[in-house]
Design a protein around this motif. Structure first.
Motif: not given
Length: 227
Positions: A19, A83, A90
């Motif tokens: 990440d 997540h 993202n």
């Protein structure tokens, strides 16, 4: 449980690592001055990191399903969901960074066109790079969409399982109520029987006493008539 927590912790650390690497790579894309070849290389690296990240998230999700304790399972599934949301964030940041970078590169190329450089070849390269990047982003989005679809299906199966469990509990409760009524009735019958037994014993005792008194009276009259 302690042994199982080691791979879970390692998997979680790898997810955090990828990440952070993706965030750094997205920032590099946003700051990329060009040319388009450099941007293409950066996008290829980000795509590979997303592939590794998805794999680790799927591994963590599988570990969560294999947990014995329901509380640990639900906690890990919540981490998996977080997540996934972060990965979607993202992904959106990656798309925006690409658009911003390509706009900057395009503006730079327009300036070069005004200076008489090879405009036709650069424009063609730009279009091909845009098409390739768009294809890569679309592929990544489709992968995420498939992952989310699987998650929704698993959630529906979980809800159905809970509904079946609730129905079974209700049926067992009804049977328990029925058995409780039968037990209460049996208790009343036993109490009534005990009382009846006590009464019968008392009657037998009185009858025996009367019988003995009668025998004694008869013996007295025959053996001692003068008394």
């Amino acid at each position: 449980a302690a042994a199982a927590s080691v791979p879970v912790r390692v998997c979680h650390q790898e997810i955090v690592k990828f990440d952070l690497e993706i965030k750094a790579a997205v920032q590099d894309i946003r700051d990329c001055p060009g040319p388009l070849g450099a941007l293409t290389e950066l996008n290829a690296a980000v795509k590979e990191k997303f592939r590794h990240l998805r794999g680790r998230i799927q591994e963590l999700e599988q570990m969560a399903k294999e947990q014995d304790k329901e509380s640990e399972k639900q906690a890990l599934l919540q981490e998996v969901e977080n997540h996934k949301k972060q990965m979607l964030s993202n992904q959106a940041a990656w798309r925006k960074a690409n658009l911003a970078c390509k706009i900057a590169i395009d503006n730079s190329e327009k300036d070069q066109l005004l200076q008489g450089r090879d405009s036709l070849r650069q424009r063609k390269t730009t279009k091909e790079s845009l098409a390739e990047s768009a294809s890569n982003i679309t592929e990544s989005l489709m992968g995420i969409s498939r992952m989310m679809s699987q998650q929704v299906q698993q959630s529906e199966e979980t809800v159905q399982t809970l509904a079946n469990s609730s129905r079974t509990i209700l049926e067992a409760n009804e049977e328990f109520k029925s058995m409780s009524g039968t037990i209460q009735l049996g208790r009343k019958l036993i109490t009534k029987y005990n009382r009846r037994e006590l009464t019968d014993k008392l009657l037998i005792f009185l009858a025996l006493a009367l019988f003995l008194a009668t025998v004694l009276y008869i013996l007295k009259k025959r053996l001692f008539p003068f008394l």
